[in-house]
Design a protein around this motif. Structure first.
Motif, PDB file in Angstrom:
ATOM      1  N   UNK A  35       0.830  -1.239  -0.027  1.00  0.00           N
ATOM      2  CA  UNK A  35      -0.032   0.119  -0.071  1.00  0.00           C
ATOM      3  C   UNK A  35       0.869   1.092   0.003  1.00  0.00           C
ATOM      4  N   UNK A  36       1.652   1.286   1.168  1.00  0.00           N
ATOM      5  CA  UNK A  36       2.744   2.600   1.044  1.00  0.00           C
ATOM      6  C   UNK A  36       3.593   2.486  -0.187  1.00  0.00           C
ATOM      7  N   UNK A  37       3.693   1.600  -0.839  1.00  0.00           N
ATOM      8  CA  UNK A  37       4.872   1.648  -1.984  1.00  0.00           C
ATOM      9  C   UNK A  37       3.983   2.298  -3.052  1.00  0.00           C
ATOM     10  N   UNK A  38       2.810   1.791  -3.385  1.00  0.00           N
ATOM     11  CA  UNK A  38       1.918   2.241  -4.312  1.00  0.00           C
ATOM     12  C   UNK A  38       1.378   3.560  -4.216  1.00  0.00           C
ATOM     13  N   UNK A  39       0.868   3.931  -2.929  1.00  0.00           N
ATOM     14  CA  UNK A  39       0.025   5.035  -2.764  1.00  0.00           C
ATOM     15  C   UNK A  39       0.597   6.133  -1.641  1.00  0.00           C
ATOM     16  N   UNK A  40       1.434   5.622  -0.909  1.00  0.00           N
ATOM     17  CA  UNK A  40       1.737   6.118   0.450  1.00  0.00           C
ATOM     18  C   UNK A  40       3.100   6.853   0.726  1.00  0.00           C
ATOM     19  N   UNK A  41       3.760   6.189   1.459  1.00  0.00           N
ATOM     20  CA  UNK A  41       5.251   6.704   2.047  1.00  0.00           C
ATOM     21  C   UNK A  41       6.043   5.580   1.630  1.00  0.00           C
ATOM     22  N   UNK A  42       7.118   5.954   0.461  1.00  0.00           N
ATOM     23  CA  UNK A  42       8.189   5.115   0.151  1.00  0.00           C
ATOM     24  C   UNK A  42       9.060   4.434   1.181  1.00  0.00           C
ATOM     25  N   UNK A  43       9.260   5.630   2.160  1.00  0.00           N
ATOM     26  CA  UNK A  43      10.305   5.237   3.345  1.00  0.00           C
ATOM     27  C   UNK A  43       9.618   4.080   4.157  1.00  0.00           C
ATOM     28  N   UNK A  44       8.332   4.318   4.490  1.00  0.00           N
ATOM     29  CA  UNK A  44       7.773   3.562   5.433  1.00  0.00           C
ATOM     30  C   UNK A  44       7.583   2.046   4.838  1.00  0.00           C
ATOM     31  N   UNK A  45       7.141   2.066   3.418  1.00  0.00           N
ATOM     32  CA  UNK A  45       7.320   0.803   2.633  1.00  0.00           C
ATOM     33  C   UNK A  45       8.396   0.141   2.711  1.00  0.00           C
ATOM     34  N   UNK A  46       9.561   0.716   2.667  1.00  0.00           N
ATOM     35  CA  UNK A  46      10.816   0.113   2.763  1.00  0.00           C
ATOM     36  C   UNK A  46      11.104  -0.570   4.130  1.00  0.00           C
ATOM     37  N   UNK A  47      10.776   0.104   5.061  1.00  0.00           N
ATOM     38  CA  UNK A  47      10.953  -0.115   6.246  1.00  0.00           C
ATOM     39  C   UNK A  47      10.037  -1.490   6.576  1.00  0.00           C
ATOM     40  N   UNK A  48       8.754  -1.529   6.336  1.00  0.00           N
ATOM     41  CA  UNK A  48       8.024  -2.691   6.383  1.00  0.00           C
ATOM     42  C   UNK A  48       8.514  -3.768   5.834  1.00  0.00           C
ATOM     43  N   UNK A  49       9.016  -3.383   4.398  1.00  0.00           N
ATOM     44  CA  UNK A  49       9.391  -4.639   3.526  1.00  0.00           C
ATOM     45  C   UNK A  49      10.666  -5.219   3.749  1.00  0.00           C
ATOM     46  N   UNK A  50      11.460  -4.448   4.483  1.00  0.00           N
ATOM     47  CA  UNK A  50      12.759  -5.084   5.131  1.00  0.00           C
ATOM     48  C   UNK A  50      12.314  -5.732   6.426  1.00  0.00           C
ATOM     49  N   UNK A  51      11.547  -5.379   7.409  1.00  0.00           N
ATOM     50  CA  UNK A  51      11.068  -6.196   8.257  1.00  0.00           C
ATOM     51  C   UNK A  51      10.475  -7.446   7.884  1.00  0.00           C
ATOM     52  N   UNK A  52       9.769  -7.363   6.673  1.00  0.00           N
ATOM     53  CA  UNK A  52       9.087  -8.768   6.188  1.00  0.00           C
ATOM     54  C   UNK A  52      10.189  -9.721   5.905  1.00  0.00           C
ATOM     55  N   UNK A  53      11.004  -9.304   4.878  1.00  0.00           N
ATOM     56  CA  UNK A  53      11.929 -10.246   4.147  1.00  0.00           C
ATOM     57  C   UNK A  53      12.921 -10.749   5.441  1.00  0.00           C
ATOM     58  N   UNK A  54      13.119 -10.144   6.557  1.00  0.00           N
ATOM     59  CA  UNK A  54      13.874 -10.539   7.303  1.00  0.00           C
ATOM     60  C   UNK A  54      13.244 -11.768   8.004  1.00  0.00           C
ATOM     61  N   UNK A  55      11.816 -11.835   7.896  1.00  0.00           N
ATOM     62  CA  UNK A  55      11.312 -13.051   8.238  1.00  0.00           C
ATOM     63  C   UNK A  55      10.886 -14.100   7.513  1.00  0.00           C
ATOM     64  N   UNK A  56      10.507 -13.492   6.276  1.00  0.00           N
ATOM     65  CA  UNK A  56       9.817 -14.361   5.357  1.00  0.00           C
ATOM     66  C   UNK A  56      10.401 -14.209   3.828  1.00  0.00           C
ATOM     67  N   UNK A  57      11.742 -14.531   3.774  1.00  0.00           N
ATOM     68  CA  UNK A  57      12.503 -14.106   2.229  1.00  0.00           C
ATOM     69  C   UNK A  57      11.972 -15.075   1.241  1.00  0.00           C
ATOM     70  N   UNK A  58      10.800 -14.747   0.713  1.00  0.00           N
ATOM     71  CA  UNK A  58      10.126 -15.513  -0.344  1.00  0.00           C
ATOM     72  C   UNK A  58      10.074 -14.505  -1.503  1.00  0.00           C
ATOM     73  N   UNK A  59       9.498 -14.915  -2.726  1.00  0.00           N
ATOM     74  CA  UNK A  59       9.828 -14.265  -3.906  1.00  0.00           C
ATOM     75  C   UNK A  59       8.956 -12.799  -3.867  1.00  0.00           C
ATOM     76  N   UNK A  60       7.613 -13.188  -3.353  1.00  0.00           N
ATOM     77  CA  UNK A  60       6.808 -12.100  -3.264  1.00  0.00           C
ATOM     78  C   UNK A  60       7.290 -10.912  -2.438  1.00  0.00           C
ATOM     79  N   UNK A  61       7.517 -11.210  -1.380  1.00  0.00           N
ATOM     80  CA  UNK A  61       8.308 -10.138  -0.233  1.00  0.00           C
ATOM     81  C   UNK A  61       9.507  -9.664  -1.011  1.00  0.00           C
ATOM     82  N   UNK A  62      10.444 -10.265  -1.479  1.00  0.00           N
ATOM     83  CA  UNK A  62      11.631  -9.806  -2.024  1.00  0.00           C
ATOM     84  C   UNK A  62      11.222  -8.602  -3.386  1.00  0.00           C
ATOM     85  N   UNK A  63      10.151  -9.161  -4.100  1.00  0.00           N
ATOM     86  CA  UNK A  63       9.797  -8.125  -5.083  1.00  0.00           C
ATOM     87  C   UNK A  63       9.344  -6.857  -4.579  1.00  0.00           C
ATOM     88  N   UNK A  64       8.472  -6.999  -3.561  1.00  0.00           N
ATOM     89  CA  UNK A  64       8.170  -5.670  -2.827  1.00  0.00           C
ATOM     90  C   UNK A  64       9.254  -4.813  -2.163  1.00  0.00           C
TER      91      UNK A  64
END
Length: 437
Positions: free
Chosen positions: A333-362
């Motif tokens: 959501x934040x990547x497409x419509x909101x705050x890119x910095x918050x999108x990055x913080x959330x995505x890094x947190x996600x990939x640290x726990x679930x490093x699969x294809x969809x999460x890596x693309x985000x």
């Protein structure tokens, strides 16, 4: 962007030229073989049935609250109702019941397999792993229990980026208990390996071997719609969305697919109106995000901004409810419509726990949105080294390479994406947030 639980139903696939064409939707003989089993045929009826089941299991539990088998059946009823309604209270109560049921029991007794399933609903991989280890210590394991444990083991491996281990576990689960649940998992694995034809064939065979109640049959139809979207066959996707609505009426998820599909067929105004109504009725942030994308597409920017604010509020509430379960979608959501910095913080947190294809693309797309293309490229290369292939990954790779000035190489990845989906570069692919991959 991408998603939706598991399930679908039928279609043959042929390779034509550089793309995949999905032929002849549902031949009559196969359609008859795929008719739903007995069960409530509408969302309202199913919700009433699950409510009755919850109360029945609660009464039995209250008679003997220390009996963990009765606790487990109540938790399962609550989970079933959550699958329909999305009510977080049901899932939270189920979790409390399951965790408390181990009190006073000698290891490994207790509902460990159900606890693992509950943990995976919330994307809590460590808790699921721990529960499966406890189940592994039990002396007696029925074949269907062993199959479920293997399937969940495969889910954990997939989300950790280990496709070989996921495949091993899924194949063994399918050997023990063939059916659509394991077929859908194996199909999803093939889809994320960039093999939609194989995915469709596996899912089709699984559906032919299964008889599911209407609500599960509808979810299956939506999964086949996902596969059709992935191959760029919008007509077939629409037919599967219609099938889902026919077998299980009033389900909000099917209505979300149907609303966005109106946009795919050129009825933007109708799609927007339907999504507005559904957004207000459900409060589902993914519905609002789909609406925002369409509003921006037709130039209704001011209206889109108002809905974006509402979507951000809804995602914040979801994150507070269950950060692990909703973090990836909030990042999108934040990547497409909101705050890119918050999108990055959330995505890094996600990939640290679930490093699969969809999460890596985000994550890679978030790095690019924050002007860090070199780091984005590293992660996309990592995804491919793990065996992940998808239209979204290839398109992201092309965008990153363009940002780095490697235009010829970028074109190679754009062309590779079009081999998976002839409409890979079209605007509609990203607007179809339900089923997009």
């Amino acid at each position: 962007m991408k998603r939706i639980a598991v399930a679908l139903a039928v279609a043959t696939v042929a390779v034509i030229g550089v793309g995949y064409a999905i032929e002849d939707p549902v031949p009559e003989a196969r359609a008859a073989a795929m008719s739903p089993a007995f069960g409530p045929a509408s969302f309202d009826e199913a919700l009433q049935a699950t409510a009755r089941r919850v109360e029945e299991k609660r009464r039995l539990h209250n008679v003997m609250p220390g009996e963990w088998l009765r606790t487990e059946t109540l938790a399962l009823a609550l989970i079933a109702r959550h699958r329909l309604s999305g009510n977080p209270d049901d899932l939270a109560e189920a979790g409390r019941l399951l965790r408390n049921s181990f009190s006073g029991l000698e290891d490994p007794a207790g509902p460990s397999l159900t606890l693992a399933q509950h943990a995976l609903i919330g994307h809590d991989l460590p808790a699921a792993t721990e529960a499966l280890a406890k189940f592994g210590r039990t002396a007696v394991k029925l074949p269907h229990e062993r199959s479920t444990a293997l399937a969940l083991t495969g889910d954990i491996a997939f989300q950790r980026g280990d496709l070989a281990e996921a495949e091993r576990a899924y194949d063994e689960a399918a050997r023990l208990t063939p059916g659509f649940a394991t077929a859908a998992r194996r199909a999803n694995l093939q889809l994320w390996r960039g093999e939609p034809a194989s995915a469709l064939a596996i899912a089709e065979q699984g559906m032919l071997e299964s008889r599911m109640p209407p609500q599960d049959h509808a979810r299956a139809a939506l999964l086949f719609a996902n596969f059709a979207y992935a191959a760029g066959d919008l007509d077939l996707a629409g037919r599967w969305v219609e099938r889902a609505g026919e077998v299980f009426a009033g389900y909000w998820l099917t209505e979300a697919y149907a609303a966005q599909h109106r946009a795919a067929t050129g009825d933007m105004d109708g799609a927007i109106d339907a999504l507005k109504e559904l957004a207000l009725a459900t409060g589902e942030p993914e519905v609002v995000d789909t609406l925002v994308g369409l509003l921006l597409h037709v130039g209704r920017d001011q209206e889109a901004r108002r809905w974006t604010v509402h979507a951000s509020e809804l995602w914040n509430a979801k994150l507070a409810e269950s950060r692990d379960a909703y973090r990836l979608h909030a990042a999108e959501h934040h990547l497409d419509f909101g705050d890119p910095a918050r999108a990055l913080a959330l995505a890094r947190e996600e990939v640290a726990k679930r490093p699969f294809g969809e999460a890596i693309e985000v994550l890679a797309s978030a790095y690019l949105a924050n002007d860090r293309p070199a780091e984005a490229l590293e992660w996309l290369e990592t995804a491919e080294s793990k065996g992940f292939r998808a239209v979204s990954l290839d398109m992201a790779r092309g965008e990153v390479l363009e940002a780095l000035g490697h235009n010829a190489e970028a074109e190679r990845f754009y062309a590779r994406a079009e081999k998976l989906n002839p409409d890979a570069r079209g605007s509609m692919r990203k607007l179809l947030r339900f089923g997009h991959y």
